[in-house]
Design a protein around this motif. Sequence first.
Motif, PDB file in Angstrom:
ATOM      1  N   SER A 203     -16.336  62.615  61.288  1.00 45.55           N
ATOM      2  CA  SER A 203     -16.282  61.224  60.883  1.00 45.55           C
ATOM      3  C   SER A 203     -15.015  60.373  60.927  1.00 45.55           C
ATOM      4  N   ASP A 204     -14.914  59.256  60.962  1.00 45.02           N
ATOM      5  CA  ASP A 204     -13.943  58.189  60.904  1.00 45.02           C
ATOM      6  C   ASP A 204     -13.842  57.682  59.538  1.00 45.02           C
ATOM      7  N   ILE A 205     -13.481  58.333  58.686  1.00 41.46           N
ATOM      8  CA  ILE A 205     -13.525  57.762  57.096  1.00 41.46           C
ATOM      9  C   ILE A 205     -12.951  56.496  56.957  1.00 41.46           C
ATOM     10  N   ASP A 206     -11.918  56.290  57.652  1.00 39.78           N
ATOM     11  CA  ASP A 206     -11.082  54.835  57.541  1.00 39.78           C
ATOM     12  C   ASP A 206     -11.934  53.833  57.946  1.00 39.78           C
ATOM     13  N   ALA A 207     -12.642  54.093  59.252  1.00 40.20           N
ATOM     14  CA  ALA A 207     -13.524  52.903  59.734  1.00 40.20           C
ATOM     15  C   ALA A 207     -14.878  52.707  58.882  1.00 40.20           C
ATOM     16  N   ILE A 208     -15.140  53.873  58.159  1.00 41.53           N
ATOM     17  CA  ILE A 208     -16.420  53.790  57.128  1.00 41.53           C
ATOM     18  C   ILE A 208     -15.920  53.009  55.915  1.00 41.53           C
ATOM     19  N   VAL A 209     -14.873  53.337  55.486  1.00 36.18           N
ATOM     20  CA  VAL A 209     -14.347  52.552  54.330  1.00 36.18           C
ATOM     21  C   VAL A 209     -14.152  51.062  54.619  1.00 36.18           C
ATOM     22  N   LYS A 210     -13.494  50.647  55.800  1.00 31.70           N
ATOM     23  CA  LYS A 210     -13.371  49.465  56.395  1.00 31.70           C
ATOM     24  C   LYS A 210     -14.636  48.652  56.421  1.00 31.70           C
TER      25      LYS A 210
ATOM     26  N   VAL B  74     -19.040  53.260  63.105  1.00 30.90           N
ATOM     27  CA  VAL B  74     -19.977  53.627  62.134  1.00 30.90           C
ATOM     28  C   VAL B  74     -21.224  53.865  62.244  1.00 30.90           C
ATOM     29  N   GLU B  75     -21.486  53.841  63.764  1.00 30.27           N
ATOM     30  CA  GLU B  75     -22.742  53.976  64.341  1.00 30.27           C
ATOM     31  C   GLU B  75     -23.432  55.327  63.888  1.00 30.27           C
ATOM     32  N   PRO B  76     -22.723  56.461  64.138  1.00 31.66           N
ATOM     33  CA  PRO B  76     -23.497  57.847  63.920  1.00 31.66           C
ATOM     34  C   PRO B  76     -23.795  57.811  62.240  1.00 31.66           C
TER      35      PRO B  76
ATOM     36  N   PHE C 242     -21.091  46.796  55.387  1.00 30.77           N
ATOM     37  CA  PHE C 242     -22.097  47.110  56.570  1.00 30.77           C
ATOM     38  C   PHE C 242     -22.947  48.340  56.527  1.00 30.77           C
ATOM     39  N   VAL C 243     -22.117  49.389  55.963  1.00 33.15           N
ATOM     40  CA  VAL C 243     -22.915  50.429  55.786  1.00 33.15           C
ATOM     41  C   VAL C 243     -23.785  50.635  54.667  1.00 33.15           C
TER      42      VAL C 243
END
Length: 464
Positions: A252-259, A417-419, A263-264
């Motif tokens: 998983s791309d943690i940076d993208a999830i935090v960014k 963050v789709e997955p 939305f998440v």
Amino acid sequence: MTLLLVILNIIIMLALIAGLYMMQKKYVSFSKRVFTALGLGIVFGFALQLVYGPTSEVTAQTSDWFSIVGSGYVKFLQMIVMPLVLVSIVAAFTRLKLTSNIGKISGLIIGILVGTTAIAAAIGIVTTTGFNLEAVQIEQGAAETERGAALEENLSGMQAQTIPQQIIELLPANPFLDLTGARPTSTIAVVIFAAFIGIAYLGVKRKKPEEAALFSKVIDMIYAIVMRVVTLILRLTPYGVLAIMTKTIATSDIDAIVKLGKFVIASYVALGAMFAVHLLLLTLVGVNPIMYVKKAFPVLTFAFTSRTSAGALPLNVNTQTRQLGVPEGIANFAGSFGLSIGQNGCAGIYPAMLAVMIAPTVGINPLSPSFIATLIAIVAISSFGVAGVGGGATFAALLVLSALDLPVALAGLLISVEPLIDMGRTALNVSGSMTAGVITSKVTKELDTIVYNDKTISPETAEA
């Protein structure tokens, strides 16, 4: 050096699998083993993420090897889906558990699935508005632009279908083709084909009881074998959850999830609210929602980690019939219909949230009563024919956005963050189909409340 590190990671995974196996040998409950596997997968995945990074060669090769366990388990489940659906529904007829009320059962299940999808759309609208989410808030990078272009190309290649055409797509023109799972609606087609066989059996039974008795014995024999295969596969659930969760977290791309954390969070608030609606509906029909949560937990955990409603079908049906007291015919109808009709997460919440986020970019007020009513209606109608595999949410979003004349390219903004979001959506989809099965059984007075309320009937008992 890379090879040595990969081998080390594989050894650690094998050690964790051995630990889960020892728990099984010591008769630790199925639910506890699944929960333990989920926790170990999260911890091991984060460890790989921190040590090697999500895009490193070591992580990529390690995840590839882990797929033997994770993806292999999912394939085994998919292998048994069609035989399970076909034989279980025919057996429901031969055992006189699904006869004259088949129309009422089908109507109730479809009505509940579509109705809850409409509610899910409303929740998605409220959540998106409450969190003040807009598409312009998301930075559009190269990956998002490429994804948007691909979605536009996919839409141009799709032939728009009317509601009658979508209904016709559910029907089996070639049942042998549908038994291979070749179409998104193959599972429902197999259900319909099995229902025809069952109805034909009832006719033969009246005129030629000896032939019907022989057919019934053959079906019972095949059913026993198929259910044994299901049991053998379901025993692998903790190992599959461990491998799938480890790979998901590690890559998983943690940076993208935090960014895109806002939305998440908003997505999971909406998913949680809709799950609460499921529990409320169960309460309203007079069944214990806490018991439902306890017994459905392993199914929802697998759906969450694997992101496949179709792969979760054997576990879904097994839990409904053996633990929740739902008759076999209703359980198979609800589980199978739920793969392509009224998916609360993928076809309900997700398209509604995207539409509300994107509407302001073209000058549409997303809080307009006419827009909201139109959006909910389109979401409910478009929920027919959404495949129960990865990508179903994107397909549903394309249908809704194109019907509202909104730019479909913007649907690719959440690709990073789709997955993570899809994990929760899939679990909600499966919960929706299970809820439909329990409610339908209760309304038709066919729910075995003794089995439903029996605390001694655990997932471990069901798999024995």
